[in-house]
Design a protein around this motif. Structure first.
Motif, PDB file in Angstrom:
ATOM      1  N   THR A 103     -16.822 -85.822 -28.614  1.00 58.51           N
ATOM      2  CA  THR A 103     -15.881 -84.836 -28.185  1.00 58.51           C
ATOM      3  C   THR A 103     -16.159 -83.684 -27.569  1.00 58.51           C
ATOM      4  O   THR A 103     -15.528 -82.865 -26.761  1.00 58.51           O
ATOM      5  CB  THR A 103     -14.688 -85.128 -28.903  1.00 58.51           C
ATOM      6  OG1 THR A 103     -14.964 -84.400 -30.110  1.00 58.51           O
ATOM      7  CG2 THR A 103     -13.957 -86.145 -29.188  1.00 58.51           C
ATOM      8  N   SER A 104     -17.355 -82.965 -28.415  1.00 60.71           N
ATOM      9  CA  SER A 104     -17.339 -81.475 -27.995  1.00 60.71           C
ATOM     10  C   SER A 104     -18.647 -81.366 -26.898  1.00 60.71           C
ATOM     11  O   SER A 104     -18.831 -80.338 -26.571  1.00 60.71           O
ATOM     12  CB  SER A 104     -17.739 -80.810 -29.206  1.00 60.71           C
ATOM     13  OG  SER A 104     -19.016 -81.210 -29.697  1.00 60.71           O
ATOM     14  N   VAL A 105     -18.916 -82.392 -26.488  1.00 63.53           N
ATOM     15  CA  VAL A 105     -20.295 -82.402 -25.428  1.00 63.53           C
ATOM     16  C   VAL A 105     -19.860 -81.891 -24.301  1.00 63.53           C
ATOM     17  O   VAL A 105     -20.595 -80.869 -23.738  1.00 63.53           O
ATOM     18  CB  VAL A 105     -20.797 -83.879 -25.009  1.00 63.53           C
ATOM     19  CG1 VAL A 105     -21.682 -83.709 -23.901  1.00 63.53           C
ATOM     20  CG2 VAL A 105     -21.375 -84.518 -26.490  1.00 63.53           C
ATOM     21  N   ASN A 106     -18.770 -81.824 -23.890  1.00 62.24           N
ATOM     22  CA  ASN A 106     -18.204 -81.325 -22.441  1.00 62.24           C
ATOM     23  C   ASN A 106     -17.850 -79.715 -22.721  1.00 62.24           C
ATOM     24  O   ASN A 106     -17.936 -79.000 -21.674  1.00 62.24           O
ATOM     25  CB  ASN A 106     -17.159 -81.846 -21.856  1.00 62.24           C
ATOM     26  CG  ASN A 106     -17.204 -83.436 -21.339  1.00 62.24           C
ATOM     27  OD1 ASN A 106     -18.390 -83.554 -21.061  1.00 62.24           O
ATOM     28  ND2 ASN A 106     -16.245 -84.152 -21.480  1.00 62.24           N
ATOM     29  N   ASN A 107     -17.856 -79.420 -23.891  1.00 64.95           N
ATOM     30  CA  ASN A 107     -17.590 -77.902 -24.006  1.00 64.95           C
ATOM     31  C   ASN A 107     -18.790 -77.226 -24.746  1.00 64.95           C
ATOM     32  O   ASN A 107     -18.610 -75.866 -24.922  1.00 64.95           O
ATOM     33  CB  ASN A 107     -16.425 -77.767 -25.050  1.00 64.95           C
ATOM     34  CG  ASN A 107     -15.115 -78.226 -24.646  1.00 64.95           C
ATOM     35  OD1 ASN A 107     -14.758 -78.379 -23.613  1.00 64.95           O
ATOM     36  ND2 ASN A 107     -14.407 -79.207 -25.613  1.00 64.95           N
ATOM     37  N   MET A 108     -19.761 -77.986 -24.489  1.00 64.39           N
ATOM     38  CA  MET A 108     -20.830 -77.236 -25.213  1.00 64.39           C
ATOM     39  C   MET A 108     -21.582 -76.480 -24.043  1.00 64.39           C
ATOM     40  O   MET A 108     -21.809 -76.637 -22.792  1.00 64.39           O
ATOM     41  CB  MET A 108     -22.296 -78.368 -25.671  1.00 64.39           C
ATOM     42  CG  MET A 108     -21.569 -79.125 -26.774  1.00 64.39           C
ATOM     43  SD  MET A 108     -22.985 -80.216 -27.302  1.00 64.39           S
ATOM     44  CE  MET A 108     -24.337 -79.293 -27.673  1.00 64.39           C
ATOM     45  N   SER A 109     -22.404 -75.129 -24.289  1.00 66.59           N
ATOM     46  CA  SER A 109     -23.096 -74.337 -23.624  1.00 66.59           C
ATOM     47  C   SER A 109     -24.516 -74.452 -24.106  1.00 66.59           C
ATOM     48  O   SER A 109     -24.862 -74.853 -25.316  1.00 66.59           O
ATOM     49  CB  SER A 109     -22.579 -72.684 -23.755  1.00 66.59           C
ATOM     50  OG  SER A 109     -22.702 -72.150 -25.034  1.00 66.59           O
ATOM     51  N   MET A 110     -25.333 -73.918 -23.283  1.00 66.10           N
ATOM     52  CA  MET A 110     -26.685 -74.041 -23.685  1.00 66.10           C
ATOM     53  C   MET A 110     -27.036 -73.128 -24.613  1.00 66.10           C
ATOM     54  O   MET A 110     -27.840 -73.299 -25.842  1.00 66.10           O
ATOM     55  CB  MET A 110     -27.344 -73.641 -22.502  1.00 66.10           C
ATOM     56  CG  MET A 110     -28.955 -73.807 -22.655  1.00 66.10           C
ATOM     57  SD  MET A 110     -29.382 -75.377 -23.230  1.00 66.10           S
ATOM     58  CE  MET A 110     -29.773 -76.316 -21.699  1.00 66.10           C
ATOM     59  N   LEU A 111     -26.249 -72.125 -24.890  1.00 63.63           N
ATOM     60  CA  LEU A 111     -26.317 -71.095 -26.045  1.00 63.63           C
ATOM     61  C   LEU A 111     -26.080 -72.014 -27.232  1.00 63.63           C
ATOM     62  O   LEU A 111     -26.614 -71.836 -28.260  1.00 63.63           O
ATOM     63  CB  LEU A 111     -25.496 -69.848 -25.975  1.00 63.63           C
ATOM     64  CG  LEU A 111     -25.716 -68.720 -26.900  1.00 63.63           C
ATOM     65  CD1 LEU A 111     -27.196 -68.286 -26.942  1.00 63.63           C
ATOM     66  CD2 LEU A 111     -24.942 -67.665 -26.652  1.00 63.63           C
ATOM     67  N   SER A 112     -24.999 -72.641 -27.325  1.00 67.90           N
ATOM     68  CA  SER A 112     -24.501 -73.314 -28.452  1.00 67.90           C
ATOM     69  C   SER A 112     -25.369 -74.406 -28.802  1.00 67.90           C
ATOM     70  O   SER A 112     -25.711 -74.550 -30.051  1.00 67.90           O
ATOM     71  CB  SER A 112     -23.202 -73.760 -28.183  1.00 67.90           C
ATOM     72  OG  SER A 112     -23.227 -74.831 -27.462  1.00 67.90           O
ATOM     73  N   VAL A 113     -26.053 -74.911 -27.951  1.00 71.83           N
ATOM     74  CA  VAL A 113     -27.069 -75.973 -28.079  1.00 71.83           C
ATOM     75  C   VAL A 113     -28.268 -75.396 -28.961  1.00 71.83           C
ATOM     76  O   VAL A 113     -28.911 -75.828 -29.852  1.00 71.83           O
ATOM     77  CB  VAL A 113     -27.590 -76.794 -26.958  1.00 71.83           C
ATOM     78  CG1 VAL A 113     -28.859 -77.553 -27.193  1.00 71.83           C
ATOM     79  CG2 VAL A 113     -26.337 -77.551 -26.329  1.00 71.83           C
ATOM     80  N   LEU A 114     -28.810 -74.150 -28.351  1.00 72.72           N
ATOM     81  CA  LEU A 114     -29.790 -73.377 -29.012  1.00 72.72           C
ATOM     82  C   LEU A 114     -29.667 -73.114 -30.301  1.00 72.72           C
ATOM     83  O   LEU A 114     -30.479 -73.073 -31.267  1.00 72.72           O
ATOM     84  CB  LEU A 114     -30.301 -72.539 -28.090  1.00 72.72           C
ATOM     85  CG  LEU A 114     -31.043 -72.695 -26.763  1.00 72.72           C
ATOM     86  CD1 LEU A 114     -31.154 -71.568 -25.893  1.00 72.72           C
ATOM     87  CD2 LEU A 114     -32.136 -73.561 -27.047  1.00 72.72           C
ATOM     88  N   CYS A 115     -28.334 -72.415 -30.610  1.00 76.29           N
ATOM     89  CA  CYS A 115     -27.895 -72.029 -31.856  1.00 76.29           C
ATOM     90  C   CYS A 115     -27.910 -73.081 -33.098  1.00 76.29           C
ATOM     91  O   CYS A 115     -28.193 -72.915 -34.115  1.00 76.29           O
ATOM     92  CB  CYS A 115     -26.761 -71.251 -31.907  1.00 76.29           C
ATOM     93  SG  CYS A 115     -26.861 -69.777 -30.879  1.00 76.29           S
TER      94      CYS A 115
END
Length: 108
Positions: A48-60
């Motif tokens: 459910t949070s995939v669409n709200n993910m930014s590249m920064l949140s993925v890296l963090c």
């Protein structure tokens, strides 16, 4: 865990990058023994949070690990023994340094 996949511990969406280098072990050709090294970086989150993910949140939220192992196909299926160590992890991560694996190759 989300309502979409209630049986998925850790998350529903996995993003992972892996690099593997392997070479045959000299003097063990009858065992088809190979040594390999690997590095992996990835993250796991709820669907459910995939669409709200930014590249920064993925890296963090990413974890990173490296390791080495031995693999053979002398008994039929691929048998692997690996030792991996985390480079970046969370204190609540379940870390297992040694792993034994069995794999099959499907020729097509």
């Amino acid at each position: 865990m989300s309502n979409y996949f209630p049986a998925s511990p850790g998350g529903d969406f996995l993003l992972k990058y892996t690099c593997i280098i392997s070479a045959p072990v000299p003097n063990f050709s009858s065992l088809n023994l190979r040594v390999f090294g690997f590095g992996t970086v990835g993250t796991c989150t709820n669907y459910t949070s995939v669409n709200n993910m930014s590249m920064l949140s993925v890296l963090c939220s990413s974890r990173a690990s490296m390791g080495v192992g031995l693999a053979t196909t002398a008994l039929g299926p691929r048998l692997e023994l690996t030792y991996g160590f985390p480079l970046r992890y969370s204190p609540r991560d379940n870390r297992r340094l040694f792993q034994v694996g069995v794999g099959f190759t499907l020729d097509g």
